[in-house]
Write an enzyme that holds these catalytic residues in place. Structure first.
Site, PDB file in Angstrom:
ATOM      1  N   CYS A 338       5.777 -38.761  17.472  1.00  0.00           N
ATOM      2  CA  CYS A 338       6.297 -39.975  16.703  1.00  0.00           C
ATOM      3  C   CYS A 338       5.643 -41.323  17.572  1.00  0.00           C
ATOM      4  O   CYS A 338       5.231 -42.055  17.030  1.00  0.00           O
ATOM      5  CB  CYS A 338       7.556 -39.912  16.427  1.00  0.00           C
ATOM      6  SG  CYS A 338       8.334 -38.649  16.270  1.00  0.00           S
ATOM      7  N   ARG A 367       8.462 -28.319  24.533  1.00  0.00           N
ATOM      8  CA  ARG A 367       9.946 -28.786  24.785  1.00  0.00           C
ATOM      9  C   ARG A 367      10.583 -27.330  25.563  1.00  0.00           C
ATOM     10  O   ARG A 367      10.280 -26.540  25.260  1.00  0.00           O
ATOM     11  CB  ARG A 367      10.574 -28.937  23.506  1.00  0.00           C
ATOM     12  CG  ARG A 367      10.192 -29.905  22.671  1.00  0.00           C
ATOM     13  CD  ARG A 367      10.981 -30.208  21.328  1.00  0.00           C
ATOM     14  NE  ARG A 367      10.439 -31.152  20.383  1.00  0.00           N
ATOM     15  CZ  ARG A 367      10.829 -31.424  19.034  1.00  0.00           C
ATOM     16  NH1 ARG A 367      11.453 -30.517  18.795  1.00  0.00           N
ATOM     17  NH2 ARG A 367      10.003 -32.247  18.414  1.00  0.00           N
ATOM     18  N   GLN A 385       2.854 -28.932  15.741  1.00  0.00           N
ATOM     19  CA  GLN A 385       3.517 -29.310  14.408  1.00  0.00           C
ATOM     20  C   GLN A 385       2.434 -29.709  13.441  1.00  0.00           C
ATOM     21  O   GLN A 385       1.352 -30.232  13.781  1.00  0.00           O
ATOM     22  CB  GLN A 385       4.475 -30.447  14.643  1.00  0.00           C
ATOM     23  CG  GLN A 385       5.675 -30.122  15.435  1.00  0.00           C
ATOM     24  CD  GLN A 385       6.560 -31.292  15.596  1.00  0.00           C
ATOM     25  OE1 GLN A 385       5.952 -32.546  16.039  1.00  0.00           O
ATOM     26  NE2 GLN A 385       7.697 -31.468  15.705  1.00  0.00           N
ATOM     27  N   ASP A 387       2.412 -32.455  11.708  1.00  0.00           N
ATOM     28  CA  ASP A 387       3.199 -33.453  11.781  1.00  0.00           C
ATOM     29  C   ASP A 387       2.683 -34.682  11.137  1.00  0.00           C
ATOM     30  O   ASP A 387       1.316 -34.731  11.026  1.00  0.00           O
ATOM     31  CB  ASP A 387       3.455 -33.923  13.319  1.00  0.00           C
ATOM     32  CG  ASP A 387       4.825 -34.868  13.444  1.00  0.00           C
ATOM     33  OD1 ASP A 387       5.509 -34.983  12.584  1.00  0.00           O
ATOM     34  OD2 ASP A 387       4.911 -35.231  14.784  1.00  0.00           O
ATOM     35  N   HIS A 389       3.323 -39.175   9.792  1.00  0.00           N
ATOM     36  CA  HIS A 389       4.342 -40.128   9.559  1.00  0.00           C
ATOM     37  C   HIS A 389       3.801 -40.958   8.509  1.00  0.00           C
ATOM     38  O   HIS A 389       2.710 -41.407   8.580  1.00  0.00           O
ATOM     39  CB  HIS A 389       4.598 -40.869  10.975  1.00  0.00           C
ATOM     40  CG  HIS A 389       5.308 -40.132  12.093  1.00  0.00           C
ATOM     41  ND1 HIS A 389       4.457 -39.340  13.006  1.00  0.00           N
ATOM     42  CD2 HIS A 389       6.566 -39.884  12.077  1.00  0.00           C
ATOM     43  CE1 HIS A 389       5.389 -38.794  13.766  1.00  0.00           C
ATOM     44  NE2 HIS A 389       6.769 -39.112  13.324  1.00  0.00           N
ATOM     45  N   LYS A 469      18.329 -36.726   6.305  1.00  0.00           N
ATOM     46  CA  LYS A 469      16.801 -35.914   6.267  1.00  0.00           C
ATOM     47  C   LYS A 469      16.801 -34.699   4.791  1.00  0.00           C
ATOM     48  O   LYS A 469      18.144 -34.400   4.504  1.00  0.00           O
ATOM     49  CB  LYS A 469      16.678 -35.046   7.375  1.00  0.00           C
ATOM     50  CG  LYS A 469      17.878 -34.113   7.773  1.00  0.00           C
ATOM     51  CD  LYS A 469      17.203 -33.335   9.205  1.00  0.00           C
ATOM     52  CE  LYS A 469      18.375 -32.410   9.314  1.00  0.00           C
ATOM     53  NZ  LYS A 469      18.216 -31.458  10.451  1.00  0.00           N
ATOM     54  N   HIS A 515       9.244 -39.462   9.092  1.00  0.00           N
ATOM     55  CA  HIS A 515       8.872 -38.472   9.568  1.00  0.00           C
ATOM     56  C   HIS A 515       8.749 -37.146   8.861  1.00  0.00           C
ATOM     57  O   HIS A 515       9.670 -36.938   8.152  1.00  0.00           O
ATOM     58  CB  HIS A 515       9.958 -38.075  10.802  1.00  0.00           C
ATOM     59  CG  HIS A 515      10.027 -39.261  11.819  1.00  0.00           C
ATOM     60  ND1 HIS A 515       9.671 -39.195  12.793  1.00  0.00           N
ATOM     61  CD2 HIS A 515      10.877 -40.050  11.815  1.00  0.00           C
ATOM     62  CE1 HIS A 515      10.219 -40.238  13.614  1.00  0.00           C
ATOM     63  NE2 HIS A 515      11.118 -40.908  12.783  1.00  0.00           N
TER      64      HIS A 515
HETATM   65 ZN    ZN Z   1       8.452 -38.001  13.997  1.00  0.00          ZN
END
Ligand code: ZN
Length: 643
Positions: A338, A367, A385, A387, A389, A469, A515
């Site tokens: 992010c 992580r 991910q 991922d 945004h 979320k 996100h």
């Molecule tokens: Zn994010």
């Protein structure tokens, strides 16, 4: 009449003093009285045979409810402890909590238990149930309890009471008749007979007193317990089915990946596993392209200063892989993408015309997870991910979230995963932001989900620290639920990192940042679909789609020709020319879950045909080579390209 109970359906009834929940249930119906295991008064647990002391909201807990199962499992743990202590004198009890599908009890005993003891222990447990011993709640004072447990050699219990109970605080002991007793908060059943016999001991494990390796070692016996035999059978079948589908086992068998000690929580992808990965990644990339996302890539390692600004250094440091250079710079592997995406957003001035700006990355993150929490591909330390945004202005949120819900649903369906429900995680106890802020952001997600035709299930307090979320709860082929996919509407990070755009009014505004991920992580998602399909992937996903296997060496030249033609058509093909019986070859490729085996012998070579055999089928379908290739390429086309 001096006790007034308010029932969940709103009815309010008056009772005499001293009435018990069991008597209340009997007054309603005989069948209910059989099914109840405990009660709750104003949300607090209450034993069935304990006289109710005050008026309030009243709820009967039945054995087939989630709460009821917890009571049964707790009782099963006590019955296990009694059985073990009777059969193995000198064994001390320590703790025996409830687990997700059962219970365990930790015992202190010098000699080791063996799973061979399980039959004997279960038999004694059934005898205790048959004896229908009354379960009696007694209130003791702390000192008397310590003296009692010491006198019967229960050192661990005495120590627990000494530490946990404050001086003068009464403690409750539950005993099975006059035979056996344990310190416990309760609630418990009125008698051991009510437990029933839908329980089974599952496995043995080592444990330490208070979970500390410096303390004495204990032996843990796990069991499972259910409301009835049918539930127990179903559970055992599910476990058996899950074991057959275990992605770690299939990963080895199909030569997809492996993991080893030097890279805990990190995956070595083999050629076939990475082929599967690339197939999924290409599919996702096409879906994102079509949905108006742009793809980016951000640095793997960034300076400490960067993570200080993003807030991760202060709040998330324990989960970050931090490293240092010879020049003394302190850096961290990125735990998330992010903040990197915000940098790209901030590069050059953005205007309202650029919004919504959808930025995607197959972002490799690291992580730290405790080694004990790692589990195959499902819980790793290094993951990628899917991922993205979405930077947008406030009045675009609903449309963007609704479009995302539709996209995510369609992706999950393409992988044969059924949606169970979407959960709306609302404001958690520890949170940033005002009540107005949470009212607004929760409503945004709720309305957006409804716009996409979905009524979310409210998951109270499940939101992130800074935003609510939507979580996608997906059901696999054997009914297990997985969380795959999430979206959050975040106002905090854009503020923190100073993201802005120029509005129609010429002034600067803050974008909202959504996100979102659909698969979650590639690693975990691959684990989920291996288990969902039990390794037998549909043709478009299978790492090797076809193996061309010869019956005799006469057909070798033709087999090469078949492979070349299939490869040219875009199929993933392997050849098997070994001097082995074709039955042997079929069995071996079946273990690897190859969906199609194209058998060729002299006859097929002469007629330019192939005999196709499907995984798990005994039948052969003989087709002309061109027809076979046309049918297979059609079947191997990813679902999004067929629409
Ligand atoms: Zn994010």
């Amino acid at each position: 009449m001096s006790i007034s109970l308010k029932f969940p359906d709103g009815a309010e009834r008056a009772y005499d003093d001293g009435v018990t929940p069991l008597a209340v249930a009997e007054g309603i119906s005989k069948s209910l009285a059989k099914k109840v295991v405990a009660a709750k008064i104003d949300g607090a647990w209450w034993d069935l045979t304990r006289p109710i002391e005050n008026s309030g909201k009243f709820e009967l807990v039945t054995r087939d409810s989630a709460d009821g199962l917890e009571v049964l499992r707790h009782d099963a743990a006590h019955v296990l402890a009694q059985a073990v202590q009777e059969l193995f004198p000198g064994t001390q009890v320590t703790f025996g909590p409830v687990t997700e599908d059962g219970f365990y009890y930790d015992f202190a005993r010098d000699e080791p238990f063996s799973t061979d003891d399980f039959d004997k222990i279960e038999k004694r447990m059934r005898e205790i149930v048959d004896a229908d011993l009354p379960i009696i709640r007694k209130v003791w004072d702390k000192e008397a309890a310590i003296v009692h447990f010491k006198s019967i050699g229960e050192i661990y219990k005495a120590e627990t009471i000494d530490e946990v109970i404050k001086p003068g605080e009464p403690i409750t002991i539950y005993s099975h008749g006059d035979k056996w007793g344990d310190l416990c908060r309760g609630p418990h059943l009125p008698s051991t007979g009510r437990l029933g016999k839908a329980f089974k001991l599952m496995k043995l494990a080592g444990a330490y007193w208070r979970g500390d390796q410096n303390n004495a070692q204990l032996q843990r016996i796990y069991g499972t317990a259910w409301a009835d035999e049918k539930q127990l059978d179903e559970h055992l079948k599910r476990l058996e089915e899950a074991e057959k589908r275990d992605h770690r086992k299939l990963g080895r068998q199909m030569d997809l990946f492996h993991m080893q000690e030097e890279g805990r929580g990190m995956v070595f992808w083999h050629e076939k596993g990475l082929t599967l990965w690339r197939t999924i990644e290409s599919y996702m990339r096409r879906r994102l392209d079509a949905a108006g996302y742009g793809e980016v890539r951000t640095p793997q390692v960034l300076d400490r200063v960067f993570w200080e600004k993003s807030g991760h250094w202060d709040n998330y440091r324990a989960n970050m892989f931090v490293c240092e250079t010879v020049e003394g710079e302190e850096l961290s592997l990125k735990p998330m993408n992010c903040p990197g995406h915000v940098q790209i957003f901030k590069f050059g001035q953005k205007s309202y015309r650029d919004l919504p700006l959808r930025m995607g990355e197959f972002g490799a993150c690291h992580r730290y997870e405790p080694s004990g929490a790692l589990h195959g591909l499902m819980r790793v330390r290094a993951f990628t991910q899917d991922d993205a945004h979405i930077f947008c202005c406030e009045d675009q949120i609903e449309d963007e979230v609704a479009a995302f819900v539709e996209l995510a649903n369609s992706v999950h369906e393409d992988f044969g995963l059924e949606r169970d429900h979407i959960a709306l995680g609302t404001r958690p106890e520890k949170r940033a932001g005002t009540e107005d802020f949470w009212d607004k952001t929760e409503t945004q997600l709720l309305n957006a989900a409804r716009k996409a035709g979905v009524e979310p299930v409210i998951a109270e307090g499940d939101g992130a620290f800074y935003a609510p979320k939507l979580d996608f709860q997906i059901k696999d082929a054997i009914g297990r639920i997985w969380t795959c996919g999430t979206i959050q509407n975040d106002y905090v990070l854009p503020e923190r990192l100073g993201a802005e755009y120029v509005g129609e009014d010429g002034a600067k505004h803050r974008p909202v940042m959504l996100h979102r991920a659909i698969l979650g992580s590639m690693e975990r998602f691959i684990g989920v679909i291996i288990e969902n399909f039990a390794g037998a992937f549909p043709l478009w996903l299978a790492p090797v789609q076809v193996v061309v296997a010869t019956i005799t060496s006469d057909a070798d030249a033709y087999a090469h020709e078949v492979v070349a033609a299939m490869r040219k058509a875009g199929l993933r093909v392997e050849i098997d020319l070994r001097n082995e019986k074709v039955g042997y070859k079929v069995r071996e490729h079946s273990l690897q879950k190859t969906p199609v085996i194209a058998v060729v012998g002299r006859k097929e070579a002469e007629e330019r045909k192939v005999a196709l055999r499907r995984l798990g089928s005994q039948e052969q379908n003989v087709l002309g080579l061109d027809d076979a290739i046309a049918a297979l390429t059609d079947e191997a086309t990813p679902p999004d390209l067929k629409r």
